[in-house]
Design a protein around this motif. Structure first.
Motif, PDB file in Angstrom:
ATOM      1  N   TYR A  39       0.835  -1.212   0.000  1.00 51.20           N
ATOM      2  CA  TYR A  39       0.000   0.000   0.000  1.00 51.20           C
ATOM      3  C   TYR A  39       0.867   1.260   0.000  1.00 51.20           C
ATOM      4  O   TYR A  39       0.499   2.266  -0.603  1.00 51.20           O
ATOM      5  N   LEU A  65      -8.349   0.096  -2.657  1.00 53.04           N
ATOM      6  CA  LEU A  65      -7.946  -1.310  -2.726  1.00 53.04           C
ATOM      7  C   LEU A  65      -9.130  -2.083  -3.285  1.00 53.04           C
ATOM      8  O   LEU A  65     -10.283  -1.756  -2.999  1.00 53.04           O
ATOM      9  N   THR A  66      -8.831  -3.084  -4.099  1.00 58.99           N
ATOM     10  CA  THR A  66      -9.890  -3.903  -4.673  1.00 58.99           C
ATOM     11  C   THR A  66      -9.579  -5.372  -4.422  1.00 58.99           C
ATOM     12  O   THR A  66      -8.503  -5.710  -3.940  1.00 58.99           O
ATOM     13  N   LYS A  67     -10.516  -6.216  -4.815  1.00 57.09           N
ATOM     14  CA  LYS A  67     -10.292  -7.653  -4.690  1.00 57.09           C
ATOM     15  C   LYS A  67      -9.064  -8.076  -5.497  1.00 57.09           C
ATOM     16  O   LYS A  67      -8.359  -9.000  -5.122  1.00 57.09           O
ATOM     17  N   LEU A  70      -6.106  -7.736  -3.439  1.00 56.31           N
ATOM     18  CA  LEU A  70      -6.035  -8.808  -2.457  1.00 56.31           C
ATOM     19  C   LEU A  70      -5.469 -10.080  -3.076  1.00 56.31           C
ATOM     20  O   LEU A  70      -4.692 -10.798  -2.467  1.00 56.31           O
ATOM     21  N   GLU A 239     -13.045  -9.278   4.196  1.00 65.17           N
ATOM     22  CA  GLU A 239     -11.997  -8.270   4.013  1.00 65.17           C
ATOM     23  C   GLU A 239     -11.986  -7.240   5.146  1.00 65.17           C
ATOM     24  O   GLU A 239     -10.957  -6.642   5.440  1.00 65.17           O
ATOM     25  N   THR A 240     -13.155  -7.001   5.740  1.00 60.87           N
ATOM     26  CA  THR A 240     -13.226  -5.998   6.798  1.00 60.87           C
ATOM     27  C   THR A 240     -13.508  -6.647   8.147  1.00 60.87           C
ATOM     28  O   THR A 240     -14.058  -6.002   9.030  1.00 60.87           O
ATOM     29  N   LEU A 295      -7.382  -2.671   5.871  1.00 62.57           N
ATOM     30  CA  LEU A 295      -7.586  -2.220   4.499  1.00 62.57           C
ATOM     31  C   LEU A 295      -8.080  -0.779   4.488  1.00 62.57           C
ATOM     32  O   LEU A 295      -9.023  -0.433   5.185  1.00 62.57           O
ATOM     33  N   TYR A 298     -11.266   0.195   0.892  1.00 62.67           N
ATOM     34  CA  TYR A 298     -11.534  -1.069   0.201  1.00 62.67           C
ATOM     35  C   TYR A 298     -12.886  -1.005  -0.511  1.00 62.67           C
ATOM     36  O   TYR A 298     -13.917  -0.720   0.096  1.00 62.67           O
ATOM     37  N   THR A 300     -16.043  -2.428  -1.839  1.00 63.41           N
ATOM     38  CA  THR A 300     -16.818  -3.643  -1.562  1.00 63.41           C
ATOM     39  C   THR A 300     -17.534  -4.171  -2.799  1.00 63.41           C
ATOM     40  O   THR A 300     -17.937  -5.315  -2.833  1.00 63.41           O
TER      41      THR A 300
END
Lengths: 432, 132
Positions: A39, A65-67, A70, A239-240, A295, A298, A300
């Motif tokens: 990051y 940030l995106t999938k 990840l 993710e969260t 994150l 992020y 969603t």
């Protein structure tokens, strides 16, 4: 009377919430800058440094940030604490290409369970209650999250996990469960089974906390009427941390986001621009208290609306609507995230064409997934046994990739419509 | 005798087989045997025709998935016990039959015809040749 798990936080003044957010955001940006090279680099590329973030008003300067991030950073690339400080891993269900692995310190687990305890308390849970947790336990966050929250709320916790309806109903009746936590479709299924078996007068349920799946107001009323309970929605994603990022109160009109832990934004999914409150757009979360897997911004991919209208429950935290759709092609089937691209990968690996169609339906309150696949000359044989073996192989490979059963239907070549431009890959017949 | 069988993939829906037989008719192809194996969703039509190459071309052109496989065509005495005699020889040679079906090619000289699908067609053909 409305009950709160942490009244001083849940009903704090807006000024107080903003003060927490400002202080925690600054600390979190510094923590990520110092400990997450992935990051850090993204921030540098955008020309942002921690000094540029002085309050929540500067949040929009940070990169998303995106999938995909990840996936690229899998498994440790977004970890912000040494592994020896971590005590838990959770993961999204059953996928390889898109697997999300989240890490937790003990502190992270504590805060996550606090969030779930707020949800359970808002649904009326106290130390007088028996809370039946029928979400899956394991890598899936549903079971562990509500289990921890139920402990913290003081409920006697029944860690049933999902499935085995006979046992679910027996425990529900024998041990007098008063709160049920599971997916809405499983709740509807249990409600139906309770009626079929004439157990309606033998159950003591008063509330249900149902999430991880889209469900309509009609479905809510139906479950409420059949079980004689009040049904509450809950929202979250691995993710969260998991369920409990947001939860419904007695007003049942949107879910309060736990803003002392998460800053929510709504953006235009195409431009990334932040939209004002009340406008429909993609929900973006910044985790400001998480240590191990923090994150920032992020995306969603859930489309919803935020509202800050004062709530009759007394809580002051912003409310999000039920997700109204997705800004990507992800499907949620039986509570499991399914991407058409995963199905495509399996088909290609197994020697089928990438021309396919996914049909999702809800039969007897349970989601069904069917994949229509065109027969190819290479896979065709004069032997029925060989074709059914290949079909079984495909079903097994899909199960391994998705984590859920998908029926395969072999169809004639070129029978799946190829319209100009975008292929119609997904037909969702669920009325929700 | 070893001949070519054409297998065609068919979805289970009304009119599918008719489409196939119409295509064969259009091309003046004579059918000599047909057999269908099916599941709930799809079927395999196995065809013996007078001109397998032409049939394969005609069906491929219309988008059908098909496969040509060698099968053994054998005459069977058209009387009680006729098929048993033949199967006894096949069993004695320890040959597994994957599937078989009867053909309707002209029953001359008191003979019926069967189509056999086995792993090694030439071996079965040899065994059956010795019988007659």
């Amino acid at each position: 009377m409305e009950r709160y798990y942490q009244p001083e936080i849940e009903t704090a003044s807006r000024e107080q919430i903003l003060a927490w957010q400002n202080e925690r955001l600054l600390r979190q940006v510094r923590h990520v800058w110092d400990n997450v090279p992935y990051y850090h680099k993204k921030m540098e590329e955008k020309g942002v440094s921690p000094e540029d973030i002085r309050s929540v008003d500067d949040l929009h300067k940070l990169p998303f940030l995106t999938k995909d991030d990840l996936r690229e950073a899998y498994p440790y690339g977004l970890l912000a604490k040494p592994l020896k400080n971590c005590v838990r891993i959770q993961s999204t269900s059953g996928t390889t290409g898109r697997r999300v692995v989240a890490f937790y310190t003990q502190h992270d687990v504590d805060l996550w369970e606090d969030c779930c305890a707020r949800a359970i308390t808002a649904a009326g849970g106290t130390d007088e209650d028996v809370c039946q947790v029928s979400y899956g336990y394991g890598l899936f966050t549903g079971g562990p999250g509500l289990n921890g929250g139920s402990h913290k709320a003081g409920c006697l916790t029944l860690p049933m996990s999902s499935g085995n309806t006979d046992r679910q109903l027996q425990f529900m009746v024998d041990l007098g469960a008063t709160i049920l936590c599971c997916t809405p479709s499983y709740a509807a299924y249990l409600a139906e089974s309770i009626h079929e078996r004439g157990l309606r007068d033998k159950i003591k349920l008063k509330a249900g906390i149902f999430g991880a799946e889209a469900w309509s107001e009609e479905m809510r009323r139906d479950i409420e009427n059949r079980l004689g309970i009040k049904a509450f929605d809950i929202y979250g994603l691995t993710e969260t941390s998991g369920p409990g990022v947001a939860f419904e109160c007695s007003e049942q009109s949107g879910m309060h986001i736990n803003e002392d832990h998460f800053i929510a934004e709504i953006i235009d999914p195409d431009t990334g621009e932040v939209l004002p409150d009340g406008e429909k757009g993609e929900l973006v979360f910044t985790a400001i208290t998480k240590e191990a897997f923090p994150l920032l911004r992020y995306r969603t991919r859930d489309i919803c609306v935020l509202t800050r209208k004062p709530c009759s429950c007394g809580r002051t935290h912003v409310k999000m609507s039920k997700p109204m759709g997705r800004s990507d092609d992800m499907l949620i089937v039986k509570g499991v995230n399914v991407f058409p691209s995963q199905i495509e990968t399996v088909l290609l690996e197994q020697g089928y064409q990438a021309n396919y169609q996914i049909i999702v339906d809800r039969v007897n309150n349970s989601d069904t997934l069917e994949v229509m696949v065109e027969m190819t000359p290479d896979n065709f044989s004069d032997s029925l046994g060989r074709i059914t073996d290949m079909e079984k192989g495909l079903v097994a490979a899909l199960k391994a990739m998705l984590g859920i059963y998908a029926k395969v239907r072999l169809v004639a070549p070129k029978s799946i419509s190829r319209s100009e431009g975008k292929a119609l890959r997904v037909i969702d017949r669920r009325k929700i | 005798m070893i001949i070519q069988q054409i297998s065609v993939f068919l979805e289970n829906r009304a009119g599918q087989l008719l489409e196939v037989t119409d295509i064969l008719a259009e091309h003046h192809i004579d059918m000599q045997a047909i057999n269908i194996a099916e599941t709930a969703d799809y079927g395999i039509a196995r065809l013996i025709v007078d001109n397998p190459r032409k049939a394969a071309e005609a069906l491929s052109e219309r988008g059908y998935v098909l496969r040509a496989t060698p099968v053994v065509q054998a005459p069977v005495p058209d009387r009680p016990g006729g098929l048993s005699e033949l199967l006894r020889a096949v069993a004695a040679a320890d040959i597994d039959i994957e599937y078989m079906y009867s053909a309707f090619m002209g029953q001359r000289n008191g003979l019926a015809y069967m189509i056999f699908r086995v792993e090694d067609s030439s071996r079965l053909d040899g065994v059956l040749a010795k019988l007659s």
